[in-house]
Design an enzyme around this catalytic site. Structure first.
Site, mmCIF file in Angstrom:
data_model
loop_
_atom_site.group_PDB
_atom_site.id
_atom_site.type_symbol
_atom_site.label_atom_id
_atom_site.label_comp_id
_atom_site.label_asym_id
_atom_site.label_seq_id
_atom_site.Cartn_x
_atom_site.Cartn_y
_atom_site.Cartn_z
ATOM 1 N N ASN A 13 0.502 6.210 -9.010
ATOM 2 C CA ASN A 13 0.550 6.986 -10.261
ATOM 3 C C ASN A 13 0.899 8.420 -9.882
ATOM 4 O O ASN A 13 0.061 9.133 -9.333
ATOM 5 C CB ASN A 13 -0.811 6.908 -10.966
ATOM 6 C CG ASN A 13 -0.854 7.814 -12.188
ATOM 7 O OD1 ASN A 13 0.171 8.331 -12.647
ATOM 8 N ND2 ASN A 13 -2.049 8.014 -12.731
ATOM 9 N N TRP A 14 2.124 8.798 -10.183
ATOM 10 C CA TRP A 14 2.575 10.133 -9.777
ATOM 11 C C TRP A 14 2.090 11.235 -10.715
ATOM 12 O O TRP A 14 2.329 12.419 -10.468
ATOM 13 C CB TRP A 14 4.112 10.148 -9.675
ATOM 14 C CG TRP A 14 4.594 9.687 -8.330
ATOM 15 C CD1 TRP A 14 3.933 8.861 -7.462
ATOM 16 C CD2 TRP A 14 5.818 10.051 -7.679
ATOM 17 N NE1 TRP A 14 4.676 8.680 -6.319
ATOM 18 C CE2 TRP A 14 5.849 9.402 -6.422
ATOM 19 C CE3 TRP A 14 6.903 10.853 -8.043
ATOM 20 C CZ2 TRP A 14 6.903 9.531 -5.527
ATOM 21 C CZ3 TRP A 14 7.955 10.981 -7.144
ATOM 22 C CH2 TRP A 14 7.948 10.330 -5.899
ATOM 23 N N LYS A 15 1.456 10.840 -11.828
ATOM 24 C CA LYS A 15 0.942 11.845 -12.777
ATOM 25 C C LYS A 15 2.060 12.841 -13.105
ATOM 26 O O LYS A 15 3.215 12.443 -13.211
ATOM 27 C CB LYS A 15 -0.322 12.500 -12.223
ATOM 28 C CG LYS A 15 -1.355 11.448 -11.794
ATOM 29 C CD LYS A 15 -2.707 12.004 -11.484
ATOM 30 C CE LYS A 15 -3.642 10.865 -11.083
ATOM 31 N NZ LYS A 15 -5.021 11.272 -10.891
ATOM 32 N N HIS A 96 -5.665 5.954 -19.151
ATOM 33 C CA HIS A 96 -6.124 6.724 -17.981
ATOM 34 C C HIS A 96 -7.121 7.785 -18.444
ATOM 35 O O HIS A 96 -6.954 8.380 -19.508
ATOM 36 C CB HIS A 96 -4.919 7.381 -17.290
ATOM 37 C CG HIS A 96 -5.249 7.876 -15.925
ATOM 38 N ND1 HIS A 96 -5.976 9.030 -15.724
ATOM 39 C CD2 HIS A 96 -4.985 7.379 -14.694
ATOM 40 C CE1 HIS A 96 -6.135 9.205 -14.423
ATOM 41 N NE2 HIS A 96 -5.537 8.212 -13.774
ATOM 42 N N GLU A 98 -7.512 10.713 -17.575
ATOM 43 C CA GLU A 98 -6.916 12.039 -17.811
ATOM 44 C C GLU A 98 -6.332 12.129 -19.217
ATOM 45 O O GLU A 98 -6.199 13.224 -19.772
ATOM 46 C CB GLU A 98 -5.868 12.342 -16.731
ATOM 47 C CG GLU A 98 -6.557 12.689 -15.404
ATOM 48 C CD GLU A 98 -5.714 12.449 -14.168
ATOM 49 O OE1 GLU A 98 -4.502 12.237 -14.298
ATOM 50 O OE2 GLU A 98 -6.293 12.462 -13.063
ATOM 51 N N GLU A 167 -11.214 2.772 -12.567
ATOM 52 C CA GLU A 167 -11.141 4.096 -11.938
ATOM 53 C C GLU A 167 -12.341 4.933 -12.379
ATOM 54 O O GLU A 167 -12.322 5.518 -13.474
ATOM 55 C CB GLU A 167 -9.856 4.821 -12.370
ATOM 56 C CG GLU A 167 -8.584 4.147 -11.917
ATOM 57 C CD GLU A 167 -7.436 5.153 -11.832
ATOM 58 O OE1 GLU A 167 -6.849 5.248 -10.752
ATOM 59 O OE2 GLU A 167 -7.147 5.845 -12.820
ATOM 60 N N GLY A 173 -9.419 12.055 -7.522
ATOM 61 C CA GLY A 173 -9.040 13.344 -6.938
ATOM 62 C C GLY A 173 -10.172 14.078 -6.258
ATOM 63 O O GLY A 173 -10.064 15.274 -5.981
ATOM 64 N N SER A 212 -9.309 8.169 -5.401
ATOM 65 C CA SER A 212 -9.351 8.631 -4.005
ATOM 66 C C SER A 212 -8.969 7.549 -2.996
ATOM 67 O O SER A 212 -9.465 7.520 -1.868
ATOM 68 C CB SER A 212 -10.723 9.220 -3.666
ATOM 69 O OG SER A 212 -10.950 10.393 -4.427
ATOM 70 N N GLY A 233 -3.302 7.649 -6.661
ATOM 71 C CA GLY A 233 -2.782 8.898 -7.202
ATOM 72 C C GLY A 233 -2.136 9.736 -6.121
ATOM 73 O O GLY A 233 -1.014 9.473 -5.682
HETATM 74 P P1 13P Z 1 -6.347 9.943 -6.827
HETATM 75 O O1 13P Z 1 -5.889 8.769 -5.975
HETATM 76 O O2 13P Z 1 -5.576 11.180 -6.592
HETATM 77 O O3 13P Z 1 -7.830 10.084 -6.770
HETATM 78 O O4 13P Z 1 -6.001 9.532 -8.342
HETATM 79 C C1 13P Z 1 -6.425 8.309 -8.824
HETATM 80 C C2 13P Z 1 -5.797 8.078 -10.132
HETATM 81 O O5 13P Z 1 -6.122 8.722 -11.111
HETATM 82 C C3 13P Z 1 -4.732 7.058 -10.202
HETATM 83 O O6 13P Z 1 -4.432 6.720 -11.510
#
Ligand code: 13P
Length: 257
Positions: A13-15, A96, A98, A167, A173, A212, A233
């Site tokens: 997931n490149w966000k 998600h 976020e 998640e 993160g 993470s 992520g």
């Molecule tokens: P991280 O791997 O950076 O913790 O992010 C996880 C995430 O939100 C994937 O969708």
């Protein structure tokens, strides 16, 4: 069905990261997907990269990170599942944390988006996860099970088009991940919830862990019962690290067979 019966699924997931200049990195990841043929590899990209990536890669499924619940209409600034499919996407990440927290999306909204996504012929990766407070209160499993049930459309028939990603919000993160037993318990609870709702065919739905994940912990995470893949992520932005995660998934599938 045990995890051994499913192909591991590794999704980056490149966000809100990546420019057109990132296409070589996407190609690098695609080469890993070509190399580790026992693994399904996917990238959830920003809208602007979906079409350029989709016409470039050969072995990686490209998807979006969100879509609107309507197919089209007066929704300035939004993108529909139909538009994502039109520019080459195969799946959409939905729910998600976020977006749930940062954009006020509740489970009813996520459910409507899932329905539209499946109607548009895309697959959906539905994200669920508990907050620190919910876990501290001993409510992690019940709150995530409730979130899952409230986010799944009624009368679901396209079971093969659904993936669930667990998640924990506090693991995203932060470098903190749950204990293996906590992940196993949560995945077991999610599997049971899916079975109660959808019947025996729920056994085929892949359950991903996210939060993470990196090249150091992927192998151990993939060894946990009912973890069928990983949602990555930050580590997915670095092709070398993401490649190592995909390699760990390939090894896990070889060990299981
Ligand atoms: P991280 O791997 O950076 O913790 O992010 C996880 C995430 O939100 C994937 O969708």
């Amino acid at each position: 069905m045990s995890k051994t019966a499913k192909r591991p699924y590794v999704v980056g997931n490149w966000k809100m990261h990546g420019l057109l200049s990132s296409l070589p990195a996407i190609l690098d990841i695609d080469r890993a997907a070509a190399c580790y043929i026992g693994v399904d590899v996917a990238l959830a990209l920003p809208f602007t990269l979906i079409n350029p990536a989709a016409i470039t890669v050969e072995h990686t499924a490209i998807g979006g990170q969100n879509c609107h619940a309507a197919h089209e209409g007066a929704f300035t600034g939004d993108i529909s599942g139909r538009m994502l499919a039109d520019c080459g996407a195969h799946f959409v990440l939905l729910g998600h944390s976020e977006r749930r927290l940062g954009c006020g999306e509740d489970s009813a909204t996520v459910r409507a988006k899932m329905q539209a996504t499946l109607d548009d012929g895309l697959s959906a990766i539905l994200c669920v996860g508990e907050s620190t407070e919910q876990r501290a209160a001993g409510l992690a499993e019940t709150s995530v099970q409730e979130q899952l049930l409230a986010s799944l459309p009624d009368g679901l028939t396209s079971i093969g088009s659904i993936t669930i990603a667990y998640e924990p919000i506090w693991a995203i993160g932060t470098g903190r991940i749950p204990q293996p037993a906590e992940i196993a318990a949560m995945h077991g609870a999610l599997r049971q919830t899916l079975r109660d709702r959808l019947g025996p065919q729920a056994a085929a739905i892949r359950l991903l862990y996210g939060g993470s994940v990196n090249d150091d912990n992927a192998e151990a995470l993939l060894a946990i019962p009912d973890v069928d893949g990983l949602l990555v992520g930050n580590a997915s932005l670095d092709p070398r690290r993401f490649r190592a995660v995909v390699r760990a998934a390939q090894q896990a599938s070889l060990q299981a067979s």
